[in-house]
Structures are given as structure tokens and as C-alpha cells.
Design a protein around this motif. Structure first.
Motif, PDB file in Angstrom:
ATOM      1  N   MET A   1       0.840  -1.176   0.000  1.00  0.00           N
ATOM      2  CA  MET A   1       0.000   0.000   0.000  1.00  0.00           C
ATOM      3  C   MET A   1       0.888   1.242   0.000  1.00  0.00           C
ATOM      4  O   MET A   1       1.865   1.310   0.735  1.00  0.00           O
ATOM      5  CB  MET A   1      -0.875  -0.017   1.252  1.00  0.00           C
ATOM      6  CG  MET A   1      -2.209   0.512   1.018  1.00  0.00           C
ATOM      7  SD  MET A   1      -3.396   0.289   2.362  1.00  0.00           S
ATOM      8  CE  MET A   1      -2.670  -0.797   3.503  1.00  0.00           C
ATOM      9  N   GLN A   2       0.510   2.213  -0.822  1.00  0.00           N
ATOM     10  CA  GLN A   2       1.274   3.449  -0.910  1.00  0.00           C
ATOM     11  C   GLN A   2       0.320   4.630  -0.945  1.00  0.00           C
ATOM     12  O   GLN A   2      -0.863   4.457  -1.255  1.00  0.00           O
ATOM     13  CB  GLN A   2       2.172   3.429  -2.138  1.00  0.00           C
ATOM     14  CG  GLN A   2       1.417   3.306  -3.439  1.00  0.00           C
ATOM     15  CD  GLN A   2       2.359   3.129  -4.633  1.00  0.00           C
ATOM     16  OE1 GLN A   2       3.544   2.940  -4.472  1.00  0.00           O
ATOM     17  NE2 GLN A   2       1.814   3.189  -5.821  1.00  0.00           N
ATOM     18  N   PRO A   3       0.792   5.839  -0.649  1.00  0.00           N
ATOM     19  CA  PRO A   3      -0.091   7.003  -0.690  1.00  0.00           C
ATOM     20  C   PRO A   3      -0.320   7.479  -2.126  1.00  0.00           C
ATOM     21  O   PRO A   3       0.535   7.301  -2.998  1.00  0.00           O
ATOM     22  CB  PRO A   3       0.669   8.054   0.114  1.00  0.00           C
ATOM     23  CG  PRO A   3       2.101   7.658   0.026  1.00  0.00           C
ATOM     24  CD  PRO A   3       2.116   6.156  -0.117  1.00  0.00           C
ATOM     25  N   ALA A   4      -1.477   8.072  -2.351  1.00  0.00           N
ATOM     26  CA  ALA A   4      -1.771   8.692  -3.644  1.00  0.00           C
ATOM     27  C   ALA A   4      -1.164  10.096  -3.657  1.00  0.00           C
ATOM     28  O   ALA A   4      -1.145  10.780  -2.630  1.00  0.00           O
ATOM     29  CB  ALA A   4      -3.283   8.782  -3.842  1.00  0.00           C
ATOM     30  N   THR A   5      -0.674  10.522  -4.793  1.00  0.00           N
ATOM     31  CA  THR A   5      -0.177  11.883  -4.944  1.00  0.00           C
ATOM     32  C   THR A   5      -1.358  12.844  -4.850  1.00  0.00           C
ATOM     33  O   THR A   5      -2.433  12.573  -5.395  1.00  0.00           O
ATOM     34  CB  THR A   5       0.520  12.040  -6.312  1.00  0.00           C
ATOM     35  OG1 THR A   5       1.569  11.082  -6.399  1.00  0.00           O
ATOM     36  CG2 THR A   5       1.081  13.429  -6.494  1.00  0.00           C
ATOM     37  N   ALA A   6      -1.156  13.982  -4.169  1.00  0.00           N
ATOM     38  CA  ALA A   6      -2.252  14.931  -3.989  1.00  0.00           C
ATOM     39  C   ALA A   6      -1.741  16.369  -4.058  1.00  0.00           C
ATOM     40  O   ALA A   6      -0.577  16.653  -3.756  1.00  0.00           O
ATOM     41  CB  ALA A   6      -2.943  14.691  -2.649  1.00  0.00           C
ATOM     42  N   LYS A   7      -2.649  17.257  -4.480  1.00  0.00           N
ATOM     43  CA  LYS A   7      -2.404  18.702  -4.487  1.00  0.00           C
ATOM     44  C   LYS A   7      -3.502  19.343  -3.651  1.00  0.00           C
ATOM     45  O   LYS A   7      -4.622  18.842  -3.606  1.00  0.00           O
ATOM     46  CB  LYS A   7      -2.474  19.264  -5.907  1.00  0.00           C
ATOM     47  CG  LYS A   7      -1.504  18.639  -6.871  1.00  0.00           C
ATOM     48  CD  LYS A   7      -1.580  19.275  -8.245  1.00  0.00           C
ATOM     49  CE  LYS A   7      -2.909  18.996  -8.914  1.00  0.00           C
ATOM     50  NZ  LYS A   7      -2.997  19.452 -10.287  1.00  0.00           N
ATOM     51  N   TRP A   8      -3.216  20.475  -3.017  1.00  0.00           N
ATOM     52  CA  TRP A   8      -4.237  21.130  -2.209  1.00  0.00           C
ATOM     53  C   TRP A   8      -4.129  22.650  -2.342  1.00  0.00           C
ATOM     54  O   TRP A   8      -3.093  23.181  -2.735  1.00  0.00           O
ATOM     55  CB  TRP A   8      -4.111  20.708  -0.743  1.00  0.00           C
ATOM     56  CG  TRP A   8      -3.026  21.424   0.013  1.00  0.00           C
ATOM     57  CD1 TRP A   8      -1.692  21.162  -0.044  1.00  0.00           C
ATOM     58  CD2 TRP A   8      -3.187  22.532   0.891  1.00  0.00           C
ATOM     59  NE1 TRP A   8      -1.016  22.027   0.757  1.00  0.00           N
ATOM     60  CE2 TRP A   8      -1.910  22.878   1.350  1.00  0.00           C
ATOM     61  CE3 TRP A   8      -4.280  23.258   1.339  1.00  0.00           C
ATOM     62  CZ2 TRP A   8      -1.698  23.938   2.229  1.00  0.00           C
ATOM     63  CZ3 TRP A   8      -4.068  24.303   2.224  1.00  0.00           C
ATOM     64  CH2 TRP A   8      -2.798  24.632   2.658  1.00  0.00           C
ATOM     65  N   TYR A   9      -5.236  23.328  -2.045  1.00  0.00           N
ATOM     66  CA  TYR A   9      -5.232  24.783  -1.969  1.00  0.00           C
ATOM     67  C   TYR A   9      -6.308  25.255  -1.011  1.00  0.00           C
ATOM     68  O   TYR A   9      -7.288  24.575  -0.751  1.00  0.00           O
ATOM     69  CB  TYR A   9      -5.361  25.439  -3.350  1.00  0.00           C
ATOM     70  CG  TYR A   9      -6.598  25.076  -4.140  1.00  0.00           C
ATOM     71  CD1 TYR A   9      -7.718  25.908  -4.137  1.00  0.00           C
ATOM     72  CD2 TYR A   9      -6.632  23.925  -4.918  1.00  0.00           C
ATOM     73  CE1 TYR A   9      -8.849  25.591  -4.877  1.00  0.00           C
ATOM     74  CE2 TYR A   9      -7.749  23.602  -5.662  1.00  0.00           C
ATOM     75  CZ  TYR A   9      -8.852  24.447  -5.636  1.00  0.00           C
ATOM     76  OH  TYR A   9      -9.960  24.121  -6.365  1.00  0.00           O
ATOM     77  N   ASP A  10      -6.067  26.444  -0.479  1.00  0.00           N
ATOM     78  CA  ASP A  10      -6.903  27.042   0.557  1.00  0.00           C
ATOM     79  C   ASP A  10      -7.777  28.139  -0.036  1.00  0.00           C
ATOM     80  O   ASP A  10      -7.328  28.923  -0.864  1.00  0.00           O
ATOM     81  CB  ASP A  10      -5.983  27.634   1.632  1.00  0.00           C
ATOM     82  CG  ASP A  10      -6.724  28.246   2.811  1.00  0.00           C
ATOM     83  OD1 ASP A  10      -7.795  27.732   3.176  1.00  0.00           O
ATOM     84  OD2 ASP A  10      -6.215  29.225   3.385  1.00  0.00           O
ATOM     85  N   ARG A  11      -9.011  28.170   0.377  1.00  0.00           N
ATOM     86  CA  ARG A  11      -9.935  29.257   0.033  1.00  0.00           C
ATOM     87  C   ARG A  11     -10.613  29.738   1.308  1.00  0.00           C
ATOM     88  O   ARG A  11     -10.447  29.143   2.375  1.00  0.00           O
ATOM     89  CB  ARG A  11     -10.975  28.790  -0.990  1.00  0.00           C
ATOM     90  CG  ARG A  11     -10.392  28.503  -2.364  1.00  0.00           C
ATOM     91  CD  ARG A  11      -9.879  29.801  -3.025  1.00  0.00           C
ATOM     92  NE  ARG A  11      -9.079  29.562  -4.193  1.00  0.00           N
ATOM     93  CZ  ARG A  11      -9.542  29.429  -5.414  1.00  0.00           C
ATOM     94  NH1 ARG A  11     -10.836  29.477  -5.638  1.00  0.00           N
ATOM     95  NH2 ARG A  11      -8.728  29.237  -6.425  1.00  0.00           N
ATOM     96  N   ARG A  12     -11.405  30.775   1.223  1.00  0.00           N
ATOM     97  CA  ARG A  12     -11.993  31.401   2.403  1.00  0.00           C
ATOM     98  C   ARG A  12     -12.834  30.429   3.228  1.00  0.00           C
ATOM     99  O   ARG A  12     -12.678  30.338   4.441  1.00  0.00           O
ATOM    100  CB  ARG A  12     -12.855  32.599   1.990  1.00  0.00           C
ATOM    101  CG  ARG A  12     -13.416  33.351   3.162  1.00  0.00           C
ATOM    102  CD  ARG A  12     -14.311  34.504   2.714  1.00  0.00           C
ATOM    103  NE  ARG A  12     -14.733  35.281   3.841  1.00  0.00           N
ATOM    104  CZ  ARG A  12     -15.650  34.908   4.721  1.00  0.00           C
ATOM    105  NH1 ARG A  12     -16.230  33.728   4.601  1.00  0.00           N
ATOM    106  NH2 ARG A  12     -15.990  35.670   5.731  1.00  0.00           N
TER     107      ARG A  12
END
Length: 151
Positions: A1-12
Motif C-alpha cells: 500500500m502506498q499514498p496517492a499523490t495529492a495537491k491542495w489549496y486554501d480558500r476562504r
């Protein structure tokens, strides 16, 4: 088992996390007030991907949601405290090698409002309407039609 690649961003009012997995199956997203858990099977060989994140802040579980597309799973985490900036996704300051900031979607959101959640819904509807269900079948049946037309 391995982690999935992810991107994130913040909004109000929300934080968005996009797990970059193509051809995902058995997608499970579990929202907890201070945690996000993600898992799925990926690709033809059904690799098991799994991520667990202790979140920087708390989220509203009932208002948070996710959408699956052919190429990713986008999660919209509704902040419990709208207007509070999240300088990082995780409570822990340690850098995760599978997580990066989505600078293409990052912006100064001080004057934003609920438009992020409605944009998420509009994007999801657009992606669902573009699904491959109504694309022509590209097997031998279409080849016969092409041969008939060329005679």
C-alpha cells in the motif's frame, strides 16, 4: 500500500484536496472533524492507495464532499471556521512527499464568499456531463461503417 499523490489549496470557506489517481475504483473518502482518510484501487493492476491526514484545522463533516473523475478525486473540505487561513493542510509541520500545493488555484481570498463551493458543484457537473458514456464505440463496428462510406 502506498499514498496517492495529492495537491491542495486554501480558500476562504473551504480547503480543496485533489488526489491524482487515474482509473480509480472503490474510492472511499472519510471526513472526520480533524482528519481526512482516502483510499482507492488504481489502474488495471488494482494498486491499493491510501492516505490519512491530520488536518491543520477542523472541518464541517456534513458540508464536505468529494467528486471522482477519470483522472482524480477532488475533495472539498468545508472549514468549521470560515475565513481562517490554513497555511498548510496538515497539523504536522513535516513535509509529506506525496503532497504539494496547487499554486495554479491558490489565490488571495479575503474578499471571497460562498462562490468556491458553487464553483466546485459547477465543475463537478461539467466533468460528469463530459463523461465517456456517450462517446462512440471504437471497436470493429465503426470500422465497417468507415469502409462502407469509402466505397
Amino acid at each position: 500500500m502506498q499514498p496517492a499523490t495529492a495537491k491542495w489549496y486554501d480558500r476562504r470557506d473551504s480547503v480543496f484536496v485533489e488526489f491524482c489517481v487515474e482509473d480509480s475504483k472503490d474510492v472511499q473518502v472519510i471526513f472526520d472533524s480533524a482528519k481526512l482518510a482516502f483510499s482507492c484501487l488504481n489502474g488495471t493492476d488494482n494498486n491499493k492507495l491510501q492516505n490519512s491526514v491530520d488536518l491543520f484545522g477542523e472541518i464541517d463533516i456534513k458540508a464536505s464532499k468529494h467528486r471522482r473523475t477519470d483522472r482524480s478525486v477532488l475533495c472539498c473540505l468545508r472549514k468549521a471556521e470560515a475565513g481562517k487561513s490554513w497555511p498548510r493542510l496538515t497539523k504536522d509541520k513535516t513535509k509529506c512527499n506525496w503532497l504539494s500545493v496547487d499554486f495554479n488555484n491558490w489565490k488571495d481570498w479575503e474578499d471571497d464568499s460562498d462562490e468556491d463551493l458553487s464553483s466546485f458543484d459547477k465543475f463537478s457537473e461539467m466533468m460528469n456531463s463530459m463523461g465517456g458514456d456517450d462517446l462512440p464505440d471504437l471497436d470493429g463496428a465503426d470500422e465497417e461503417k468507415c469502409l462502407t462510406l469509402s466505397r
